[in-house]
Design a protein around this motif. Sequence first.
Motif, short mmCIF file in Angstrom:
data_model
loop_
_atom_site.label_atom_id
_atom_site.label_comp_id
_atom_site.label_asym_id
_atom_site.label_seq_id
_atom_site.Cartn_x
_atom_site.Cartn_y
_atom_site.Cartn_z
N GLU A 86 0.83 -1.20 0.00
CA GLU A 86 0.00 0.00 0.00
C GLU A 86 0.87 1.25 0.00
N VAL A 87 1.95 1.23 0.80
CA VAL A 87 2.86 2.38 0.84
C VAL A 87 3.48 2.62 -0.54
N ALA A 133 2.30 1.63 -3.46
CA ALA A 133 1.26 2.02 -4.42
C ALA A 133 0.89 3.49 -4.27
N LYS A 134 0.84 3.95 -3.03
CA LYS A 134 0.52 5.37 -2.80
C LYS A 134 1.65 6.27 -3.30
N LEU A 167 1.41 6.43 -7.01
CA LEU A 167 0.30 7.28 -7.44
C LEU A 167 0.71 8.75 -7.47
N LEU A 168 1.53 9.15 -6.49
CA LEU A 168 1.98 10.55 -6.43
C LEU A 168 2.86 10.91 -7.63
N GLN A 211 -4.60 4.48 -9.06
CA GLN A 211 -5.64 4.58 -8.02
C GLN A 211 -6.22 3.20 -7.69
N VAL A 231 -3.83 1.24 -5.50
CA VAL A 231 -3.91 1.66 -4.10
C VAL A 231 -5.17 1.08 -3.45
N TYR A 260 -4.83 -2.65 -2.61
CA TYR A 260 -4.04 -2.91 -1.40
C TYR A 260 -4.81 -2.51 -0.14
N THR A 261 -5.47 -1.35 -0.20
CA THR A 261 -6.22 -0.87 0.96
C THR A 261 -7.36 -1.81 1.30
#
Length: 263
Positions: free
Chosen positions: A43-44, A46-47, A50-51, A65, A68, A71-72
């Motif tokens: 998740e970390v 993937a985030k 995304l940035l 998106q 993320v 994973y979330t």
Amino acid sequence: MKMPPLLCLLCCLIFTWTSAASAEQKSSAEITEELITYLEAGEVKAKAALLEVDSEDTVKFQTAQASVASYTRGLGAVQGFQLLLQSRSLESVSQNLSRLSYNNQSLPTEYADLQLELSRAIEREKQAKLAAFELEVREFRDEVGVALSSAEAPADLDYLIVRLEDLNKRAEQFRSTNFQIQKTTSNLTRIVSGWQDYLNYVAQGDQDQAEYSLRNLNQSLTATPVVSRSKLLQMQNDLKRGGVVAISTAEGSVPVGPPCSVN
């Protein structure tokens, strides 16, 4: 007869392999913890990815998106599994895992093997839990038979009623895999309660109700024979032959008449 050397070696290899395979089997709690660690890290990443995506690039942005979200969602599901496992709800975890697959909401594809491993671990632990409970009920059933034979007053069986409340409650979780075990605990409850009624009526000198209580035990004892039917018939015959009379003493009412026990 001596085992051929090659066959002996093969048996040793099979034993070694199965022992190693068994030792490598992880518990559902261990697999869940491992999944949470991987999903948190995923998740970390993937985030962070995304940035770095240009929001003007619609396709890449939506893909990032979705990654993320995957994973979330997976992390939330597995954390839910962990809470259920802590409360020993193996059946609930199994059902939730099935729903994930049914709704096409499986964990990220790189964790498919771990998800399958978790499902298998849950099934193993469910079977082990069921086997342990079946053994507990069988041993308790034998204990009930011994307790009935020695009971002299309804209060002598109160502790069995308390135990049965617990067993009946725990038996509910095995309804889908072994409904018979719930029938057994229910029958045992009826038997112990009916035996208390019988002892109570004997103490009161109420022969008719004592006989009625024994007749009511027939069906439950046929299904769960902690006391033989022949012994029950003998008790009924003893009641009919001699009757039950209660006499008053300083200590209370004492039944007088034929022996009405299962000894």
